[in-house]
Design an enzyme around this catalytic site. Sequence first.
Site, mmCIF file in Angstrom:
data_model
loop_
_atom_site.group_PDB
_atom_site.id
_atom_site.type_symbol
_atom_site.label_atom_id
_atom_site.label_comp_id
_atom_site.label_asym_id
_atom_site.label_seq_id
_atom_site.Cartn_x
_atom_site.Cartn_y
_atom_site.Cartn_z
ATOM 1 N N ASP A 12 2.845 3.127 -4.213
ATOM 2 C CA ASP A 12 2.838 1.378 -4.048
ATOM 3 C C ASP A 12 2.451 0.658 -3.131
ATOM 4 O O ASP A 12 2.825 -0.243 -2.579
ATOM 5 C CB ASP A 12 4.273 0.939 -4.539
ATOM 6 N N HIS A 15 0.043 0.634 -11.289
ATOM 7 C CA HIS A 15 -0.996 -0.272 -10.416
ATOM 8 C C HIS A 15 -1.321 -1.558 -10.778
ATOM 9 O O HIS A 15 -1.395 -1.708 -12.198
ATOM 10 C CB HIS A 15 -2.367 0.548 -10.233
HETATM 11 P P1 GDP Z 1 0.054 0.596 -6.185
HETATM 12 O O1 GDP Z 1 0.782 1.509 -7.236
HETATM 13 O O2 GDP Z 1 -0.391 1.154 -5.105
HETATM 14 O O3 GDP Z 1 -0.966 0.159 -7.010
HETATM 15 O O4 GDP Z 1 0.886 -0.768 -6.029
HETATM 16 P P2 GDP Z 1 1.776 -1.395 -7.058
HETATM 17 O O5 GDP Z 1 1.058 -2.214 -7.902
HETATM 18 O O6 GDP Z 1 2.967 -0.446 -7.746
HETATM 19 O O7 GDP Z 1 2.544 -2.390 -5.714
HETATM 20 C C1 GDP Z 1 1.903 -3.327 -4.939
HETATM 21 C C2 GDP Z 1 2.596 -4.594 -5.224
HETATM 22 O O8 GDP Z 1 2.101 -5.351 -4.193
HETATM 23 C C3 GDP Z 1 1.965 -5.238 -6.699
HETATM 24 O O9 GDP Z 1 2.974 -6.198 -7.278
HETATM 25 C C4 GDP Z 1 0.593 -5.965 -6.034
HETATM 26 O O10 GDP Z 1 0.308 -6.882 -6.843
HETATM 27 C C5 GDP Z 1 1.369 -6.725 -4.621
HETATM 28 N N1 GDP Z 1 0.458 -6.713 -3.697
HETATM 29 C C6 GDP Z 1 -0.605 -5.713 -3.257
HETATM 30 N N2 GDP Z 1 -1.528 -6.387 -2.191
HETATM 31 C C7 GDP Z 1 -0.381 -7.361 -1.854
HETATM 32 C C8 GDP Z 1 -0.632 -7.999 -0.502
HETATM 33 O O11 GDP Z 1 -1.335 -8.021 0.420
HETATM 34 N N3 GDP Z 1 0.484 -9.150 -0.567
HETATM 35 C C9 GDP Z 1 1.310 -9.349 -1.369
HETATM 36 N N4 GDP Z 1 2.242 -10.243 -1.204
HETATM 37 N N5 GDP Z 1 1.463 -8.466 -2.369
HETATM 38 C C10 GDP Z 1 0.324 -7.603 -2.653
HETATM 39 P P1 IMO Z 2 1.730 4.637 -7.855
HETATM 40 O O1 IMO Z 2 0.546 5.145 -8.133
HETATM 41 C C1 IMO Z 2 5.954 5.317 -6.299
HETATM 42 C C2 IMO Z 2 7.806 9.264 -7.332
HETATM 43 C C3 IMO Z 2 8.955 8.796 -8.291
HETATM 44 C C4 IMO Z 2 9.956 10.064 -7.842
HETATM 45 C C5 IMO Z 2 8.946 11.082 -7.505
HETATM 46 C C6 IMO Z 2 8.839 12.238 -8.731
HETATM 47 O O2 IMO Z 2 2.397 3.366 -8.490
HETATM 48 O O3 IMO Z 2 1.886 4.381 -6.381
HETATM 49 P P2 IMO Z 2 7.693 11.781 -11.146
HETATM 50 O O4 IMO Z 2 7.861 11.043 -12.289
HETATM 51 O O5 IMO Z 2 6.217 11.791 -10.496
HETATM 52 O O6 IMO Z 2 7.755 13.463 -11.134
HETATM 53 O O7 IMO Z 2 8.756 11.536 -9.867
HETATM 54 O O8 IMO Z 2 7.818 10.535 -7.255
HETATM 55 N N1 IMO Z 2 6.530 8.636 -7.807
HETATM 56 C C7 IMO Z 2 5.880 7.454 -7.438
HETATM 57 N N2 IMO Z 2 6.794 6.184 -6.530
HETATM 58 N N3 IMO Z 2 4.675 5.174 -6.872
HETATM 59 C C8 IMO Z 2 3.950 6.103 -7.513
HETATM 60 O O9 IMO Z 2 2.794 5.764 -8.277
HETATM 61 C C9 IMO Z 2 4.672 7.158 -8.038
HETATM 62 N N4 IMO Z 2 4.488 8.246 -8.640
HETATM 63 C C10 IMO Z 2 5.556 9.058 -8.735
HETATM 64 O O10 IMO Z 2 9.525 7.830 -7.979
HETATM 65 O O11 IMO Z 2 10.599 9.694 -6.718
HETATM 66 MG MG MG Z 3 2.811 1.566 -8.075
#
Ligand code: GDP
Ligand code: IMO
Ligand code: MG
Length: 423
Positions: free
Chosen positions: A13, A41
Site C-alpha cells: 500500500d 491498487h
Molecule cells: P498500493 O497497493 O501500493 O497501490 O496502494 P493503495 O492503493 O492500496 O493505497 C494507497 C492509497 O493512497 C490510495 O488510496 C491512493 O489513492 C492514495 N495515494 C497514493 N499516493 C498518494 C499521495 O501522494 N498522497 C495522498 N494523499 N494519497 C495518495
Molecule cells: P498491495 O499490492 C497490504 C498482507 C495481508 C496479510 C499478509 C498475508 O495492495 O500493496 P495474504 O492474503 O497475502 O495471504 O495475507 O499479507 N498483504 C498485504 N498488505 N497490501 C497488499 O497488497 C497486501 N497483500 C498481502 O494483509 O498481513
Molecule cells: Mg494496496
Amino acid sequence: MPAESVLGLQWGDEGKGKIVDLLAQKADYVVRYHGGNNAGHTVVVGSKKHFFHLIPCGIFHKNTKALISNGVIIDLEVLVREMDILLKEKLNLKNKLFISPRCHLILPYHKNLDAAYENARGRNKLGTTKRGIGPAYSDKVSYNGLRVYDLADWNDFTEKFTFQAKIKNKILKTFGVKPVNISVELKKLKKLRSRIMPFVKDTFEMINDAAAKRKRILFEGAHGIMLDLDWSPYPFATGSNTVVGSVNTGSGLAYRQLGNVIGIVKAFTSRVGGGPLPTELHGRLADAIRERGGEYGTTTGRARRIGWLDLEAVRFSCKINNVNELVITKLDILSGLLEIKVCTGYTLNGRKIHYSDCGYKELAKVKPVYKIFPGWIEDISGIRKFSKLPKECRDYLNFIGKFLGVKIKFVSVGAERNANVKF
Ligand code: GDP
Ligand code: IMO
Ligand code: MG
C-alpha cells in the site's frame, strides 16, 4: 533499458497503483507478474477512483497493453468483475488485456481453507486477506494446482477440480467448516471460463518479442518487499516472492533485460494484518495519520496500522532489489506535524541489529533508533516543484535519498495522477 519494474519497498500500500498508472502513460506494456487479488491498487484520475486487484494499472492509456503473466494467481470471479467494471467504462479489452495460460487459479476451496486456517489459529492468526492466496500457492507448489491452461478442456478440468475439491472438503470438514458444493461451483466456473478464454495468450512470447523490439515494458509489483515469502519475518508473509527476482520467474523476461528498478516508499509506514512493525505508533497520532491518509485496506477495508518511516527496513529492500530510483509517496499526509521521526537502525538488548538478522520474534522486540526532524505546517499538495517545498520538507527528502544512497525520481503529494513534485 526499456523494461522497468515498480516495487513497494515496505509492507504494501505504498501507492504503487498511482505510480504505475503514471509511468504507464509512456509504456507499451504493463505487466502484473506475481500475487493475486490480495493486492489492491488505487488509481485516481480527476475525481474518479479506480481499484485494481488483478488487472494491471495503466490499462486506461490508449496504447498500453495489460498483461497478467504466469506468476499471478487468478480468482476468476474477481477478474471477471474487474473486467465488467472496465467494460462499463467503455474500455475495449480486446487486443488490450492478455492472460497467461500458466496462471494458477484460486478456487473456492482455497478461500474456504484460508478462512478456516485463520479462524483455527485463534489469537495466533496472521491476518491474511482470506482471498485464498496461501492455499492456492501451496497447491501450485505441491502439484495440486489447476491452471488457466486446464480450463481449455472442460471435461479434464471437471475431473481434476472434482478430485481436488473432494480432498479439500475432507480437510474443511476437520475444521468444522461447510464443504464446497462441487456441482454448483463447476457451473459458476464454466460461465466464468467462457468470459476469460478470449483473452488467454502466451504472455512469455509477447513480453520477449516486446523486449527484442525495445518496446517499453513496465512491471507492476504487488504487496511489499517486507511481505516477501522468503525475506519477510515468516510466517507474517504473503504467498509470493515480492522481490525483483519475481519479474523473471513470474513473466519470463530474463533478469539482464530489466533496466530501472523503481522503489516506492510511503513517507511513513503502514501494515495490514498481523506481524511485527518496529516503528508502530498507537493512539491519537496514529489515528490522525490514518484518517488523513485514508489508511484503510483497498482490498479488505481493514484499518491499516501506522508507524514512522523505517529506513532500516527500506535499506534492506533497496539492497535486495538493487533499487536505483525512488518515488516517495504521501508526503502531503505529514503536513502539520510538530516533528517527524525516521528510524535509522534497530537495537536489540542494547546491541545494533539489522532487519535481515531478525526473525519475527526479534523484530517484535527491536528498539528503533530515531532521527527527529522538525515538521512543516504548510499544505504541500498543490506544490509541483522541489524548490517550492518548505525547507523542513526538503531536508526530510534529502536525508532519505542520502541515507539510502538512491536518487529520488519524484515525490507524490496527492492521490491524483498529476499531484507530483518534480526534482
Ligand atoms: P498500493 O497497493 O501500493 O497501490 O496502494 P493503495 O492503493 O492500496 O493505497 C494507497 C492509497 O493512497 C490510495 O488510496 C491512493 O489513492 C492514495 N495515494 C497514493 N499516493 C498518494 C499521495 O501522494 N498522497 C495522498 N494523499 N494519497 C495518495
Ligand atoms: P498491495 O499490492 C497490504 C498482507 C495481508 C496479510 C499478509 C498475508 O495492495 O500493496 P495474504 O492474503 O497475502 O495471504 O495475507 O499479507 N498483504 C498485504 N498488505 N497490501 C497488499 O497488497 C497486501 N497483500 C498481502 O494483509 O498481513
Ligand atoms: Mg494496496
